[in-house]
Design an enzyme around this catalytic site. Structure first.
Site, mmCIF file in Angstrom:
data_model
loop_
_atom_site.group_PDB
_atom_site.id
_atom_site.type_symbol
_atom_site.label_atom_id
_atom_site.label_comp_id
_atom_site.label_asym_id
_atom_site.label_seq_id
_atom_site.Cartn_x
_atom_site.Cartn_y
_atom_site.Cartn_z
ATOM 1 C CG ASP A 129 -18.639 -77.296 0.535
ATOM 2 O OD1 ASP A 129 -18.683 -76.317 1.298
ATOM 3 O OD2 ASP A 129 -19.527 -77.570 -0.292
ATOM 4 C CG HIS A 131 -14.225 -78.460 -2.615
ATOM 5 N ND1 HIS A 131 -14.553 -77.753 -3.748
ATOM 6 C CD2 HIS A 131 -15.323 -79.182 -2.275
ATOM 7 C CE1 HIS A 131 -15.806 -78.039 -4.082
ATOM 8 N NE2 HIS A 131 -16.288 -78.902 -3.211
#
Ligand SMILES: [Zn+2]
Length: 260
Positions: free
Chosen positions: A84, A226
């Site tokens: 993400d 991430h």
């Protein structure tokens, strides 16, 4: 009380009536049980307390109902890595290099503003066969009061990604996992949460992140990472090497959610 032959048809009718009534009762009960099910989606996990918001009833937290196929010996175990908040100018390409070396495909939920800033990285993600999803334009958290802005951010990000790659993402990851089921039809987009969270945003130690993933992973798992952190990228590559040895195959989330 004595029975004679003439009572047989009466007894038969009585038994028939009882069984019809029992059947009706069971159907009614089953119908109630179905309608009492909470709203669920095929993806994601329940959110931790601190991430939840008190909001109007139709904004829900998506409950976990992941495919959790048996770890039958010989059957391939599937797992999806998701990244993400990218694309990140420092680490996304390093991750792409590592994934290419290992012939692994992953899913990237991109922010519209970062996609706009680094279109060449977005293009590379798409060209190398990874799946791109929508993560809003500015990492907007859906609340009861910002619905219009949230929808606008999803649409805007879809347009930015389509302009770069030629296709609008079919999947999105709502920031903080906050979503409204009404948006699925309205936006024509499928929300994807996660069920393994190594909390890589607060643990900048590669081995710790990797260990947490290894401890929780299972067939059908969707792992949240991430690519804005060097340690997350390193941990992802470590985990790939280890889980391949354990017989896992890495796939993009569409393979877990859409294919049988
Ligand atoms: Zn995010």
């Amino acid at each position: 009380m004595r029975w004679d032959r003439t009572d047989i048809p009466k007894i038969f009718l009585c038994l028939l009536a009882i069984s019809v009534m029992l059947g009706l009762c069971m159907q009614l009960t089953a119908g109630k049980a179905d309608s009492a099910q909470p709203e669920t989606l095929p993806t994601g996990r329940q959110l931790p307390e601190e991430e939840s918001l008190e909001m109007e009833h139709n904004i829900i937290q998506i409950e976990s109902e992941m495919p959790n196929a048996a770890d039958d010996a010989g059957e391939s175990k599937l797992i999806a890595l998701t990244f993400d908040d990218g694309p990140n100018v420092l680490y996304t390409e390093r991750l792409l290099d590592g994934l290419a070396e290992r012939d692994v495909k992953a899913t990237f939920f991109l922010l519209g503003k970062s996609a706009e800033a680094y279109p060449e990285i977005v293009r590379r993600i798409a060209e190398e066969g990874h799946l791109i999803g929508n993560h809003t334009y500015s990492h907007l958290k859906l609340t009861a009061g910002n619905e219009a802005k949230f929808l606008e951010e999803i649409n805007r990000t879809g347009e930015i990604i389509a302009e770069i790659t030629g296709s609008t993402p079919a999947f999105c990851r709502p920031p903080f996992g906050i979503w409204n089921t009404r948006y699925e039809q309205r936006l024509g987009i499928i929300p994807v949460l996660w069920d393994v969270d190594p909390r890589d945003w607060c643990t900048f130690d590669t081995q710790t992140v990797a260990n947490r993933i290894l401890a929780d992973c299972h067939d059908g798992a969707i792992i949240l990472l991430h690519d804005e952190y060097e340690t997350s990228v390193e941990a992802a590559l470590l985990v790939i090497d280890e889980l391949k040895q354990q017989g896992y195959t890495f796939v993009t989330v569409d393979k877990l959610l859409i294919d049988p």
